[in-house]
Design an enzyme around this catalytic site. Structure first.
Site, mmCIF file in Angstrom:
data_model
loop_
_atom_site.group_PDB
_atom_site.id
_atom_site.type_symbol
_atom_site.label_atom_id
_atom_site.label_comp_id
_atom_site.label_asym_id
_atom_site.label_seq_id
_atom_site.Cartn_x
_atom_site.Cartn_y
_atom_site.Cartn_z
ATOM 1 N N ASP A 21 0.744 -1.175 -0.424
ATOM 2 C CA ASP A 21 0.297 -0.107 0.212
ATOM 3 C C ASP A 21 0.605 0.876 -0.324
ATOM 4 O O ASP A 21 0.430 2.112 -0.283
ATOM 5 C CB ASP A 21 -0.820 -0.250 1.380
ATOM 6 C CG ASP A 21 -0.322 0.050 2.533
ATOM 7 O OD1 ASP A 21 1.085 0.259 2.689
ATOM 8 O OD2 ASP A 21 -1.043 -0.491 3.434
ATOM 9 N N ARG B 182 21.902 4.932 -4.354
ATOM 10 C CA ARG B 182 22.288 3.731 -3.464
ATOM 11 C C ARG B 182 23.275 2.790 -4.247
ATOM 12 O O ARG B 182 23.083 2.703 -5.304
ATOM 13 C CB ARG B 182 20.937 2.682 -2.926
ATOM 14 C CG ARG B 182 19.518 3.720 -2.395
ATOM 15 C CD ARG B 182 18.356 2.867 -2.917
ATOM 16 N NE ARG B 182 17.434 3.770 -1.966
ATOM 17 C CZ ARG B 182 17.087 3.233 -1.109
ATOM 18 N NH1 ARG B 182 16.875 2.993 -0.750
ATOM 19 N NH2 ARG B 182 15.774 4.076 -0.838
ATOM 20 N N ASP C 250 20.920 -2.412 -1.326
ATOM 21 C CA ASP C 250 19.793 -1.450 -1.207
ATOM 22 C C ASP C 250 19.358 -0.447 -0.322
ATOM 23 O O ASP C 250 18.619 0.813 -0.101
ATOM 24 C CB ASP C 250 18.420 -1.384 -2.348
ATOM 25 C CG ASP C 250 17.815 -2.477 -0.922
ATOM 26 O OD1 ASP C 250 18.154 -4.024 -0.453
ATOM 27 O OD2 ASP C 250 16.591 -2.819 -0.403
ATOM 28 N N ASN C 251 19.822 -0.753 1.138
ATOM 29 C CA ASN C 251 19.622 0.144 1.965
ATOM 30 C C ASN C 251 21.289 0.986 2.421
ATOM 31 O O ASN C 251 21.375 1.608 3.437
ATOM 32 C CB ASN C 251 19.447 -0.662 2.895
ATOM 33 C CG ASN C 251 17.829 -1.249 3.413
ATOM 34 O OD1 ASN C 251 17.575 -0.384 2.133
ATOM 35 N ND2 ASN C 251 17.201 -2.040 3.678
#
Length: 482
Positions: free
Chosen positions: A115, A173, A244-245
């Site tokens: 969401d 990133r 990706d972090n």
């Protein structure tokens, strides 16, 4: 806010345009004057609230979600992207340009059936940890505000939707470069464009040529090493060190199930999605190097393998050097460049943390006792913390010999006070503040935030925020939705 749109204009194939869904009946849950000063903002107001809630368009903003990939828990995911973060652009301020992003502003093309929302607890946690790390001197993204609402959002239970307004020097990133490399079969064109943009924006002292690319990667390696050394010294576990972090500029980035250590444990796991402990506290230095190796693979079209390997060799010595510097300041060890003495210092520090772990001592509070330590005294409150006093006495004799003569003990103690915090963001304190905020009471949140702004100072009114956690709050493990 005044925006420029360099990423949006120069890298059109690295994002998808998307508008925020907005929050109904938004209200301020938290606001950081310190982060606001980055953009030259003063007090929050109703118009800014509606704009940052996604209900009104911000003049000059372009709304987009970035695309990237990454290695998640060791496995490669070819397409990830901003699933619940929408970037408005680069906002100008007294300290230059900072990306402004709305985290939790609704679905994006990369939400993967989610969401795109954040909930009150996750938004507050990101706000608190961003600002806490900054005031502890750790490189990090920042948090301007948390915006709450009555929007129902389903997680494990029904919760309320919220937005964290994140500020970042860069949202690029490691995973951006991985996507550029793997999605094109290793083509140099896309990797080159992204590297050139990154260097122009964030490493302007370098040229976009072969020599510049080599030096740039060296600086990325060293910045990452210093970041993780800072985490280890302050006792911070990130929890989800996927590629990706990982920020290309070496900032703490993308907070989920993080934790500061209570009892010192090398194998402490703060993420219940990580039962094998890939991202345990003591594994972070090794994972940092592993992630840089993934980045190096993505850079092979523009940097030779020999140069990449040479750059990676900077990681361990940089991390150890910075860790020794930080821990030496915490313990008051005299600075040295002697290699033998540095090796001895690393062993001395390791013996100290081993004692902490074996005797189940609180990391932060034990270090804080150095602010009142008189190494020449026959007795100290530091010794009183240890059950196995014989082990402590053995270590302390070596420590005192290493210190040598301290000409001004009062100055020495004050320096330790400025290196060992009184207040950290313990998970149980965050949980208490969140529970109150969810019931409409933000006073505990504001109080905790104020203590974290000056973590090295002692405040009589915050005494309860500088205690070991109760049994229920010791070593809390969080979920990735935290």
């Amino acid at each position: 806010m005044h925006f420029k749109q360099d990423f949006f204009e120069q890298l059109p194939d690295f994002y998808e345009a998307v508008m925020p869904s907005g929050l109904p009946s938004p209200h301020w849950l938290a606001w950081s004057d310190d982060a606001a000063s980055i953009l030259g903002l003063t007090q929050p107001n109703e118009q800014l609230l509606q704009q940052l809630a996604g209900n009104q368009r911000m003049p000059g903003a372009t709304y987009y979600a970035q695309i990237y990939s990454g290695h998640q828990f060791g496995g490669y995911s070819p397409q990830l992207g901003d699933g619940r973060s929408i970037i408005l652009g680069e906002a100008a301020g007294p300290q230059g340009y900072w990306d402004v992003a709305l985290k939790g502003a609704g679905p994006t093309p990369f939400s993967r059936h989610g969401d795109g929302r954040a909930v009150t607890r996750s938004a507050i946690r990101e706000f608190l940890v961003s600002e806490a790390l900054f005031h502890l001197g750790v490189p990090t993204t920042r948090a301007l505000a948390v915006i709450g609402s009555e929007l129902p959002v389903w997680r494990e239970t029904l919760e309320k939707g919220a937005i964290t307004v994140r500020l970042a020097r860069s949202h690029i990133r490691f995973g951006h470069f991985e996507h550029s490399y793997y999605s094109t079969g290793g083509s140099a064109e896309r990797v080159t464009r992204l590297a050139d943009f990154t260097i122009r924006q964030h490493f302007p002292h370098l040229h976009c040529d072969a020599a510049g690319y080599r030096q740039w990667f060296v600086e990325v390696v060293e910045a990452t090493a210093r970041l993780i050394a800072s985490w280890q010294a302050i006792g911070f576990a990130h929890g989800v060190m996927n590629t990706d972090n990982m920020s290309i500029v070496g900032d703490s980035f993308d907070f989920g199930p993080f934790a500061f250590l209570d009892t010192f444990k090398e194998d402490f796991i703060c993420n219940h999605s990580d039962p094998e402990g890939r991202y345990a506290f003591g594994q972070q230095p090794g994972i940092g190097l592993w992630n840089l190796q993934c980045l190096a693979q993505a850079l092979t079209p523009i940097i030779s393998s020999d140069a990449l390997l040479a750059a990676l060799q900077h990681y361990q010595p940089t991390l150890v050097q910075h860790y020794l510097q930080l821990m030496g300041q915490k313990l008051g060890l005299p600075a040295t460049e002697d290699e033998t003495r540095l090796s001895d210092d690393l062993a001395l520090i390791g013996a100290f943390t081993t004692m902490l772990e074996q005797q189940g001592l609180d990391y932060t509070l034990t270090l804080r006792h150095f602010a009142a330590l008189d190494p020449s005294a026959t007795h100290s409150t530091l010794r009183d913390q240890f059950v196995d006093t014989a082990a402590f006495d053995h270590w302390f004799a070596q420590y005192r010999q290493r210190l040598g003569t301290i000409p001004d003990i009062g100055l020495w103690q004050e320096q330790r006070r400025q290196q060992n915090p009184q207040y950290i963001l313990r998970n149980y304190l965050a949980q208490q503040a969140i529970a109150a905020a969810e019931q409409g009471d933000t006073e505990p949140l504001q109080r905790l935030y104020q203590a974290l702004r000056t973590p090295y100072d002692t405040h009589a009114e915050f005494t309860d925020l500088a205690c070991r956690p109760p049994a229920w709050g010791e070593g809390l493990i969080m979920s990735c939705s935290s």
